[in-house]
Design an enzyme around this catalytic site. Structure first.
Site, short mmCIF file in Angstrom:
data_model
loop_
_atom_site.label_atom_id
_atom_site.label_comp_id
_atom_site.label_asym_id
_atom_site.label_seq_id
_atom_site.Cartn_x
_atom_site.Cartn_y
_atom_site.Cartn_z
N GLY A 69 1.09 -1.31 0.41
CA GLY A 69 -0.03 -0.39 0.12
C GLY A 69 0.50 1.51 0.08
N HIS B 99 8.52 -12.72 5.54
CA HIS B 99 8.57 -13.84 4.11
C HIS B 99 10.00 -14.07 3.71
CE1 HIS B 99 4.57 -12.25 3.47
NE2 HIS B 99 4.71 -13.10 2.72
N ASN C 55 5.58 -13.03 -5.21
CA ASN C 55 6.73 -12.70 -3.59
C ASN C 55 7.54 -11.76 -3.64
OD1 ASN C 55 6.15 -15.21 -2.42
ND2 ASN C 55 7.68 -16.19 -3.84
N LYS D 298 -8.10 -15.11 0.28
CA LYS D 298 -8.05 -14.43 -1.18
C LYS D 298 -8.43 -14.98 -2.74
CE LYS D 298 -4.63 -11.65 -0.23
NZ LYS D 298 -4.91 -9.81 0.53
#
Length: 309
Positions: free
Chosen positions: A17, A180, A166, A141
């Site tokens: 974002g 991650h 990714n 999702k």
């Protein structure tokens, strides 16, 4: 999108974002709506309904989500499915009720079956079993994609979905347990270098292949699609090539300047063997990534060190 159009970036403080927010400003958009999670809890139906009724955004980038790495996905399974479904339900439904001109929903490459053919084509969705460690997140999702398709079919809403590969980059999450793989490796090698540790242990065998995209490139792709794509089918966003976890670790080790050993703990899970996106659809629309993996990691490491200070 008109430069003065009212654009709501949901999740503007997260890595994705914030990248979209920065790119919109760079491109000259002047009327961008943002709310922190404290200002607006997107899981709260009543608060989201009030926000949309008062602000009436014309365009929505739905980048807000609860995200994490393999460990977080596996441990907080209920949180991942509940919170993501709640966010999506509220934002997508209120976008319909308040006549949003266009919405872009950000999914994830983990929606694809664990053993789907490679590279992953958009048509492979729902053709096999999901990776068990992140199944709740993936199902949330997938539900978001199907919501966008369904609101388009029933109400003629111009809601589109994109599936990023990714990601890593500016404003990433470097939490020791919940991040991650790429940001986790940046942190681990940095701390090993700072503390003169003789070795760094990495989960798994190092053999899985992964594709990594710089967050600023994703933001550019999302804005490109918001301006140029109006079809029902979701679009993969990626770079079209991948790297083994072992080679990624060696690259990060070299960039950071760590001189110790790397140990791979094969008793820990590898996750999906390979996850490469087929980006031929995106390329055919006229967009390609610009940032190499090495350059992106260098920029991410600079950002990490600035946040660590």
């Amino acid at each position: 999108m008109e430069k003065e159009a009212k654009i709501f970036v949901a999740g503007h403080r997260g890595m994705v974002g914030s990248a979209i927010h920065r790119r919109l400003i760079e491109l000259g958009y002047t009327n961008i709506l943002t709310r922190t999670s404290k200002e607006l809890d997107l899981r709260n139906q009543a608060k989201v309904a009030y926000f949309f009724s008062q602000e009436k955004p014309q365009y929505v980038f739905l980048a807000a989500a609860k995200v994490g790495g393999i460990m977080a996905n596996n441990i907080y399974r209920a949180d991942f499915i509940y919170e993501n479904l709640a966010i999506q339900n509220n934002v997508i439904h209120q976008s319909y009720l308040n006549n949003v001109q266009k919405l872009l929903f950000l999914g994830s490459s983990c929606i694809y079956p664990k053993l789907a053919p490679q590279p992953l084509k958009e048509d492979y969705l729902l053709t096999g079993t999901l990776e068990s460690t992140n199944e709740p997140y993936a199902i949330a999702k997938i539900a978001g994609i199907k919501m966008c398709e369904s609101y388009r079919a029933q109400y003629n809403c111009n809601f589109i979905s994109v599936m990023p590969t990714n990601l890593y980059g500016i404003n990433d999450n470097y939490h020791p347990q919940n991040s991650h793989v790429l940001p986790a490796l940046i942190r681990r090698f940095h701390e090993a270098k700072e503390n003169n540790l003789p070795q760094v242990t990495i989960w798994g065998t190092g053999s899985p292949l992964r594709e990594f995209m710089f967050s600023e490139d994703l933001a550019d792709a999302c804005i490109f699609l918001m301006e140029n794509y109006d079809d029902e089918q979701f679009v993969n966003i990626g770079i079209g090539n991948d790297i083994s976890i072992k080679d990624l670790a060696l690259l990060i080790k070299d960039i950071i300047g760590y001189n110790g050993k790397i140990i791979f703990d094969s008793s820990k899970p590898d996750g999906t063997p390979r996850k490469l996106m087929d980006v031929s659809k995106l390329h055919s629309l006229g967009w390609k990534h610009k940032t190499s993996l090495e350059d992106g990691i260098k920029r991410a490491y600079i950002d990490f060190k600035e946040k660590e200070l």
